[in-house]
Motif scaffolding. Structure first.
Motif, PDB file in Angstrom:
ATOM      1  N   ILE A   1      44.574  41.086  38.958  1.00 10.24           N
ATOM      2  CA  ILE A   1      43.786  40.382  39.987  1.00 10.24           C
ATOM      3  C   ILE A   1      44.683  39.407  40.753  1.00 10.24           C
ATOM      4  CG2 ILE A   1      41.948  38.645  40.321  1.00 10.24           C
ATOM      5  CD1 ILE A   1      40.467  40.075  37.988  1.00 10.24           C
TER       6      ILE A   1
ATOM      7  N   VAL B   1      40.760  43.483  46.533  1.00 14.85           N
ATOM      8  CA  VAL B   1      40.132  44.254  45.446  1.00 14.85           C
ATOM      9  C   VAL B   1      40.141  45.754  45.754  1.00 14.85           C
ATOM     10  CG1 VAL B   1      37.865  44.651  44.350  1.00 14.85           C
ATOM     11  CG2 VAL B   1      38.806  42.347  44.435  1.00 14.85           C
TER      12      VAL B   1
ATOM     13  N   VAL C   1      36.393  44.086  37.197  1.00 17.02           N
ATOM     14  CA  VAL C   1      35.966  43.548  38.496  1.00 17.02           C
ATOM     15  C   VAL C   1      34.590  44.139  38.805  1.00 17.02           C
ATOM     16  CG1 VAL C   1      36.528  43.362  40.956  1.00 17.02           C
ATOM     17  CG2 VAL C   1      38.374  43.473  39.276  1.00 17.02           C
TER      18      VAL C   1
ATOM     19  N   LYS D   1      33.655  44.711  44.581  1.00 15.44           N
ATOM     20  CA  LYS D   1      34.341  45.887  45.113  1.00 15.44           C
ATOM     21  C   LYS D   1      33.719  46.303  46.441  1.00 15.44           C
ATOM     22  CE  LYS D   1      35.901  47.558  40.634  1.00 15.44           C
ATOM     23  NZ  LYS D   1      35.608  48.374  39.461  1.00 15.44           N
TER      24      LYS D   1
ATOM     25  N   HIS E   1      34.668  43.674  49.219  1.00 14.22           N
ATOM     26  CA  HIS E   1      36.086  43.784  49.627  1.00 14.22           C
ATOM     27  C   HIS E   1      36.298  45.079  50.411  1.00 14.22           C
ATOM     28  CE1 HIS E   1      38.377  40.506  47.401  1.00 14.22           C
ATOM     29  NE2 HIS E   1      37.115  40.274  47.106  1.00 14.22           N
TER      30      HIS E   1
ATOM     31  N   TRP F   1      37.125  35.751  46.531  1.00 10.90           N
ATOM     32  CA  TRP F   1      37.884  35.872  45.280  1.00 10.90           C
ATOM     33  C   TRP F   1      37.293  35.028  44.155  1.00 10.90           C
ATOM     34  CZ3 TRP F   1      41.284  39.445  43.929  1.00 10.90           C
ATOM     35  CH2 TRP F   1      41.973  40.126  44.918  1.00 10.90           C
TER      36      TRP F   1
ATOM     37  N   VAL G   1      35.429  36.923  41.548  1.00  9.69           N
ATOM     38  CA  VAL G   1      36.325  37.847  40.828  1.00  9.69           C
ATOM     39  C   VAL G   1      37.116  37.059  39.784  1.00  9.69           C
ATOM     40  CG1 VAL G   1      38.230  39.481  41.101  1.00  9.69           C
ATOM     41  CG2 VAL G   1      36.522  39.265  42.919  1.00  9.69           C
TER      42      VAL G   1
END
Ligand code: HAS
Length: 564
Positions: A230, A285, A294, A299, A302, A540, A543
């Protein structure tokens, strides 16, 4: 004006000579180019080596082939991290000084940055050569390299920070002297690149300082591979735009001058660089679609924003094609598409850039395919991805950087380009070779060939349908190898054997157009930095929060986290 004349320091009234670089500017830029070329000379040679090793038709039993992963690491690090970074610093220093018509705020700071980077490179490169860092250019944990590799990378990054700090200070000094004036587009782009790069590299700096370096020094004995990935991709995706922006600077500000026309739209150019700065980081991502640590929601978000970051490239395609059309019409093109043929297709500086653009059309399309959440499942970790990134970084970026070498090196040496016909042949061969390489790697990937795997090792399975395509990559590797030899003949010839003095004016636009509207908002850096921070916290934050795993442990200190 003589090339050796000393440069007055930081005076806004100072005008650079129109020909060769002045002493201080020349050695700073020259040294960056030198190191870039030394790194490239090793990195580029290892390219054909990879293709030969992976081609089923060439199963040579040579001991050198057992070094596959070490060679792949050196290939990725030296080409994609070292050659690019030194070239980017050279280009950024050059356009800042030339466009603002002033020397850097602190030459000492720029040299400090250079030496930090170079000590770092020596440490990291030494570890790779010693076989102590065969961890590939993404250096995912739990793979472990010698501590000097990580320390070296950290020093390279700190060096770039100092270099961009110097550029920022130079820009600030210019801004104070020119209130209300628009900064030249090239410098606008350099500033956006600096802000993006600093923000993005915080991710990898945290990874190196809290996980990789302590792990390699034996201070911690556990790492979390998911967290490592990440943090790497927080940095890794903007990294590709860090490479791309200097190529765009060349297309936007040097190409029009080389073609003898005005850029179609300077304001649209500003919008492009601003958009890249904002959208390049919160989309990383898309490299982690198949990672279990994640969430699906992250997902999807992103993925959506990845399509947004393609917009500046579409705008670039439009702006540059319109500029090319102007040049073609000026050269007598009448029909709808006749402007394409009425270009200086015999000029290596132009053809290297056009070659990069042509390859980028394919790099862009394949990138958009990669970004599609469901298609990525089929493409990820296959040779397809290798095809994609060679048409981007070894296509658009590398070809444009060679174009820059073909006009910047003559300025550094005060001599004309050596053997321009060889340079032209080099550009066409690279375009042809990289097209063949990208297409055959892509097809091999679709037929099931995996990436980053020593397909030549005993017992390695190569899907029969992929085999012919992997053989074609070896043919492409040979063409690219010949092109690389020509490149070095031309650059060594220009540096040491070219006899004719340089006469042409340096190809750089220094002023922003006064007849085009560009809102003052473009240079409201406080606002844009706030946007960068907020968008990244939103994109982010969740995540990283998931990765921190507050229930099972705190990864930073090496305490085992949740079972992943
Ligand atoms: Fe990418 C993986 C998506 C752009 C580099 N990419 C990689 C990796 C690298 C890389 C190195 O979503 C591998 C990382 C690794 O090791 O795992 N990429 C994209 C998308 C774009 C994109 C959507 N990539 C780049 C650029 C790179 C680069 C630029 C380097 C410089 N990429 C991905 C994804 C992955 C990925 C997934 C992960 C795959 C996986 O599963 O692992 C977009 O930004 C592309 C937009 C570009 C365009 C093209 C516009 C065309 C232009 C040319 C102008 C032409 C003119 C006409 C003017 C839409 C501007 C000229 C005409 C003449 C006749 C001369």
């Amino acid at each position: 004006m003589q090339a050796t004349q000393a440069a007055p320091r930081s005076e806004s009234s100072f005008k650079f000579p129109t020909l060769s670089l002045v002493g201080s500017e020349r050695s700073l830029i020259g040294m960056h180019i030198l190191i870039a070329l030394v790194a490239l000379s090793i990195g580029i040679t290892l390219g054909p080596f990879q293709t030969f090793r992976r081609a089923p038709a060439l199963q040579w039993d040579m001991p050198i082939f057992s070094y596959y992963y070490q060679a792949l690491t050196a290939h990725g690090v030296l080409n994609a991290l070292v050659f690019t970074t030194y070239m980017i610093m050279a280009i950024s220093y050059f356009v800042t000084q030339r466009s603002l018509e002033r020397t850097l705020k602190s030459l000492k700071l720029a040299w400090l940055a250079f030496w930090l980077m170079t000590i770092g490179l020596t440490l990291a490169g030494g570890a790779i050569i010693a076989g102590e860092a065969s961890v590939l250019y993404t250096f995912y944990p739990p793979m472990q390299a010698h501590w000097t590799f990580y320390l070296g990378l950290a020093l390279v990054i700190v060096g770039t920070w100092l270099g961009f700090l110097d550029i920022g200070l130079t820009y600030n000094a210019w801004r104070k002297d020119h209130p209300g004036e628009k900064v030249p587009l090239a410098v606008y782009a350099v500033v956006t690149n600096g802000i993006m790069w600093f923000t993005a590299s915080l991710g990898v700096a945290i990874e190196v300082l809290t996980m990789l370096l302590p792990m390699s020094l034996g201070i911690i004995d556990t790492t979390d591979p998911q967290v490592g990935r990440i943090l790497f991709w927080f940095f890794g995706h903007p990294l590709v735009y860090f490479w791309l922006i200097p190529a765009y600077i060349s297309w936007y500000t040097m190409l029009p001058k080389q073609l003898g026309v005005r850029l179609f739209s300077d304001t649209m150019g500003r919008l492009v660089f601003l958009m890249i700065m904002i959208f390049a980081i919160p989309i990383g991502v898309h490299h982690l679609y198949v990672d279990p640590g994640v969430s699906e929601v992250a997902k999807i978000f992103h993925s959506i924003f990845t399509f947004v970051v393609a917009i500046p490239s579409f705008l670039t395609a439009f702006n540059i094609a319109a500029t090319m059309e102007r040049s073609g019409r000026k050269r007598g093109a009448k029909s709808l598409l006749g402007w394409i043929w009425h270009q200086p297709w015999d000029n290596p500086v132009i053809v290297s850039q056009y070659g990069g653009m042509i390859l980028f059309i394919f790099g862009g399309i394949t990138g958009i395919m990669n970004a599609s959440f469901n298609m990525n499942i089929a493409l990820h970790n296959t040779a397809w991805v290798v095809g994609h990134f060679h048409t981007t970084v070894a296509g658009a970026v590398f070809m444009t950087y060679t174009s820059i070498l073909y006009w910047l090196l003559p300025m550094v040496r005060g001599r004309k380009l050596f053997a321009p016909k060889l340079a032209l042949a080099q550009a066409y061969l690279w375009l042809m070779g990289m097209f063949m390489f990208g297409a055959s790697m892509g097809r091999a990937g679709l037929e099931g060939a995996v990436r980053r795997t020593d397909a030549g090792a005993a017992g390695a399975y190569v899907p029969p349908a992929a085999a012919p395509w992997l053989n074609w990559t070896a043919v492409a590797g040979m063409i690219l190898g010949i092109s690389a030899i020509l490149l070095f003949v031309v650059v060594i010839g220009t540096a040491f054997f070219s006899k004719e003095k340089l006469e042409a004016e340096p190809p750089i636009h220094t002023k922003a157009p006064t007849d085009e509207y560009a809102s003052k908002l473009f240079e409201n850096w406080k606002l844009w930095i706030a946007v960068v921070i907020v968008s990244n916290v939103i994109m982010w934050g969740p995540v990283l929060w998931q990765a921190f795993d507050p229930v099972n442990g705190f990864w930073v200190l090496g305490v085992p986290g949740a079972a992943r």
